[in-house]
Design a protein around this motif. Structure first.
Motif, short mmCIF file in Angstrom:
data_model
loop_
_atom_site.label_atom_id
_atom_site.label_comp_id
_atom_site.label_asym_id
_atom_site.label_seq_id
_atom_site.Cartn_x
_atom_site.Cartn_y
_atom_site.Cartn_z
N LEU A 9 -4.64 26.37 -27.13
CA LEU A 9 -3.79 26.06 -25.97
C LEU A 9 -4.62 25.87 -24.71
O LEU A 9 -4.34 24.99 -23.88
N LEU A 10 -5.64 26.70 -24.53
CA LEU A 10 -6.51 26.55 -23.37
C LEU A 10 -7.26 25.22 -23.43
O LEU A 10 -7.37 24.52 -22.42
N ALA A 11 -7.74 24.86 -24.61
CA ALA A 11 -8.41 23.56 -24.77
C ALA A 11 -7.47 22.41 -24.45
O ALA A 11 -7.87 21.43 -23.80
N ARG A 12 -6.22 22.52 -24.89
CA ARG A 12 -5.22 21.47 -24.59
C ARG A 12 -5.04 21.31 -23.09
O ARG A 12 -4.98 20.18 -22.58
N ALA A 13 -4.94 22.44 -22.37
CA ALA A 13 -4.76 22.38 -20.93
C ALA A 13 -5.99 21.81 -20.23
O ALA A 13 -5.88 21.03 -19.28
N LEU A 14 -7.18 22.16 -20.71
CA LEU A 14 -8.42 21.72 -20.07
C LEU A 14 -8.71 20.25 -20.35
O LEU A 14 -9.43 19.60 -19.58
N ALA A 15 -8.15 19.71 -21.43
CA ALA A 15 -8.45 18.33 -21.83
C ALA A 15 -8.02 17.32 -20.77
O ALA A 15 -8.57 16.22 -20.70
N VAL A 16 -7.04 17.67 -19.95
CA VAL A 16 -6.57 16.73 -18.92
C VAL A 16 -7.40 16.87 -17.64
O VAL A 16 -7.09 16.23 -16.63
N ARG A 17 -8.44 17.68 -17.67
CA ARG A 17 -9.31 17.95 -16.51
C ARG A 17 -8.46 18.35 -15.29
O ARG A 17 -8.41 17.64 -14.29
N PRO A 18 -7.78 19.48 -15.39
CA PRO A 18 -6.82 19.85 -14.34
C PRO A 18 -7.51 20.21 -13.03
O PRO A 18 -8.61 20.75 -13.02
#
Length: 515
Positions: free
Chosen positions: A418-427
Motif C-alpha cells: 500500500l505504501l508503494a502504491r501511494a508513493l508511485a504517484v510521486r505525491p
C-alpha cells in the motif's frame, strides 16, 4: 442515579469468556448494571466492547460464564430471548426502513391489530405515545423516515427500542453520526430514561460524552476487565491510562525522540486547510503541512483522525472550509481528483479500503499510478517493471511475493504494498492512516524509517497512529483531536512526551463543553 446500596444489580455477567478463531474476545469478564443508571463501557479497538454487547443482546452466546437478569440466570439463544428478558438495543447503524413512516418504523412488529388487520389509527397513536415519552412530541408519526435528519432517525430507533418499556437499554455508539446540537438532544432523552429507572449501557469512543452522561464506567482492554469505577471518582488521565495500558508515571518518563531531518517552515505550505470540516464527521479544522514536514494527528478512537484524513484525501467531500495545495485553491470531489493534485492516501483499513486481495502484489502496487494516467493509457510492461523494482528495493519487499495474491501475504508486506502504491504517484502530500497497525516490529521500524526518509526528501506527510509513542517519535508537529474537534497543536521537541499529549486529551473542557 438510584443509590447502588439500595439495589441488587439488574444485570450481572459472571466470568464471561468468548472465543473466536485465533482470538479470545472476552476473558473471564464480570460486569453489572443497576436500575436508573447509565453505565459506560470504555476501551480502545479490540478491547471487547462489541462482544460484550453481543452477549447481552443474544447475538453471541458466551463459551463460559453466566448471564443473570434480575437475579435469574439466563441463556440467550438469540435476540428474541434477550428482548423477552427486557433488554432493548439501539445499534450504531439504525436498521430502520427508509421507505416506511416514523410510526411504521417505531411499531414494526408491534402494530396494533383489529378484525380487519392493522389498525393504523391505533398504531400511529401508540407510536406518538412512545415518542412523547421521550419528549419527541413534535415528531409527526406520519412523516416518511427518508425526510428525517440522522439525529431524528437515531431518536426514532430509540423510540422503537423503548416502545415495550425495557428494563435495560443498550446504546452502541449512538452519537457517531450526530453533531453537537443533536448529541445534546439525545443526551436529554437518555437522562429522561434514566430518571424512569431504565438501566442504560452506553458504548462510545467519545470521552467527554461518556463523562457527561455516565454514572459508572467499566474499562476493558484486550478482552479483560481492567476495572469498574464511579465516573465522579475517575480522572480523565487515569481513564486513558487504563484504556491504553500505560501507567501515567511511565508515560512521563518517555522522552520525545527526534528525527534527524529538519523541514523549512517558511514558504507556501504544501497543503493548507482552513475551517475544513463536514457535518456529522468532524468540526471545522485548520491544518497546514509544509514540504518535508511530518504532522501527526493524535487522539483516541472517535476523535476525528480518520475523518479528517478522508476529507484531506478526497475520499469524503467537505461541506465547509477551503483547501489549498501548493498555493492553489482546490476542491476534492473524489480520490482521483486528489491524486491529480498529488495527494495520496494509505487508508486505515487495508483489507476493506486498501488492498484488492485477489490481485497480485505487483498489480496492487500500480493501481494508483494507472488510475492517475487513465485506463485508456495503460502502463507498459517496462514501466511497470521499473516502478515495481524501485519499491522492491526501497521497501525491502521479497521478489517472490510480487506475483502472489496479496491476500496471501503477511500484514507487514500488505502494508508495504500500500505504501508503494501511494508513493508511485510521486505525491507532494502523503496521508498515512495507521500505516503500521497489525504488523510485526521489524516491518514497523522499516515503515517508520521510510516515512522519515520521505519527509527528508521533501514530501509533506500527515501521519496518524493510535500508538502515541509513534506519533511523538515521528512528528515535527502534533495536532491533537478529541470528540471530532481539534483541541490543540504542539510543536514537537525534547520537552514533548506521550504524557504531554495524554494530558491535553484528558483536560476537562468545562461543564458546558460540547453538550
Amino acid at each position: 442515579m438510584i443509590a447502588e446500596s439500595a439495589l441488587e444489580p439488574l444485570i450481572r455477567l459472571e466470568g464471561i469468556t468468548v472465543d473466536y478463531p485465533g482470538v479470545r474476545a472476552l476473558d473471564g469478564v464480570d460486569f453489572r448494571m443497576f436500575p436508573g443508571e447509565v453505565h459506560a463501557v470504555m476501551g480502545e479497538n479490540a478491547a471487547g466492547k462489541s462482544t460484550l454487547v453481543a452477549v447481552l443482546t443474544g447475538t453471541r452466546a458466551p463459551d463460559a460464564g453466566t448471564v443473570v437478569v434480575a437475579g435469574e440466570p439466563r441463556r440467550f439463544g438469540g435476540v428474541a430471548d434477550s428482548r423477552a428478558a427486557g433488554i432493548a438495543t439501539v445499534f450504531q447503524e439504525t436498521q430502520l426502513s427508509p421507505n416506511l413512516s416514523v410510526a411504521e418504523n417505531v411499531m414494526l412488529g408491534r402494530e396494533r391489530r383489529g378484525r380487519l388487520g392493522i389498525d393504523w389509527k391505533r398504531t400511529r397513536a401508540a407510536a406518538a405515545e412512545a415518542l412523547g415519552r421521550l419528549g419527541l412530541d413534535d415528531l409527526d408519526p406520519k412523516t416518511p423516515l427518508s425526510m428525517l435528519t440522522p439525529a431524528q432517525k437515531q431518536l426514532v430507533a430509540l423510540a422503537r427500542a423503548v416502545v415495550d418499556d425495557p428494563r435495560v437499554l443498550v446504546l452502541d455508539e449512538p452519537t457517531s453520526s450526530l453533531d453537537q446540537a443533536e448529541v445534546a438532544t439525545l443526551m436529554r432523552v437518555i437522562r429522561g430514561l434514566r430518571e424512569r429507572g431504565v438501566a442504560i449501557l452506553f458504548v462510545s469512543h467519545f470521552l467527554e460524552q461518556a463523562f457527561a452522561i455516565s454514572d459508572r464506567m467499566t474499562v476493558l482492554r484486550g478482552g479483560k476487565r481492567i476495572g469498574e469505577y464511579a465516573t465522579r471518582d475517575l480522572e480523565r488521565a487515569d481513564l486513558i491510562s487504563k484504556m491504553l495500558g500505560k501507567d501515567i508515571d511511565g508515560l512521563r518518563a518517555l522522552g520525545s525522540e527526534r528525527k534527524a531531518h529538519h523541514y523549512a517552515s517558511d514558504g507556501e505550505p504544501a497543503m493548507r486547510a482552513t475551517s475544513f470540516g463536514r457535518r456529522g464527521a468532524i468540526e471545522r479544522t485548520d491544518i497546514d503541512v509544509q514540504r518535508g514536514e511530518i504532522v501527526g494527528l493524535a487522539g483516541l478512537r472517535g476523535s476525528g483522525r480518520s475523518e479528517l484524513a478522508s476529507l484531506l484525501s478526497g475520499s469524503v467531500r467537505a461541506d465547509s472550509g477551503e483547501l489549498w495545495v501548493d498555493g492553489e485553491r482546490v476542491e476534492l470531489r473524489s480520490p482521483s481528483a486528489a491524486l491529480r493534485h498529488r495527494i495520496a492516501l494509505s487508508a486505515e483499513s487495508r483489507r476493506t479500503q486498501g488492498i484488492i486481495g485477489d490481485l497480485t502484489a505487483r498489480e496492487n502496487m500500480i493501481l494508483s499510478l494507472q488510475a492517475l494516467r487513465g485506463w485508456t493509457r495503460p502502463l507498459s510492461t517496462a514501466e511497470e517493471a521499473a516502478l515495481v523494482d524501485t519499491y522492491v528495493e526501497a521497501l525491502h519487499l521479497a521478489p517472490s511475493d510480487l506475483d502472489r495474491p496479496v491476500r496471501m501475504l503477511s500484514g507487514g508486506t500488505q502494508q508495504k504494498v500500500l505504501l508503494a502504491r501511494a508513493l508511485a504517484v510521486r505525491p507532494h502530500v502523503l496521508i498515512l492512516d495507521e500505516p503500521t497497525r497489525g504488523i510485526d516490529i521489524a516491518a514497523k521500524l522499516e515503515v517508520q524509517r521510510r516515512i522519515s526518509q520521505l519527509a527528508g526528501d521533501g514530501v509533506a506527510v500527515v501521519f496518524i497512529s493510535s500508538e502515541l509513542e509513534e506519533v511523538v517519535r515521528l512528528s515535527d508537529r502534533i495536532i491533537v483531536l478529541k470528540d471530532r474537534e481539534k483541541i490543540g497543536e504542539l510543536s514537537n521537541g525534547p520537552g514533548v512526551t506521550v504524557d504531554t499529549v495524554v494530558e491535553m486529551i484528558a483536560a476537562d473542557p468545562g461543564p458546558d463543553a460540547g453538550l
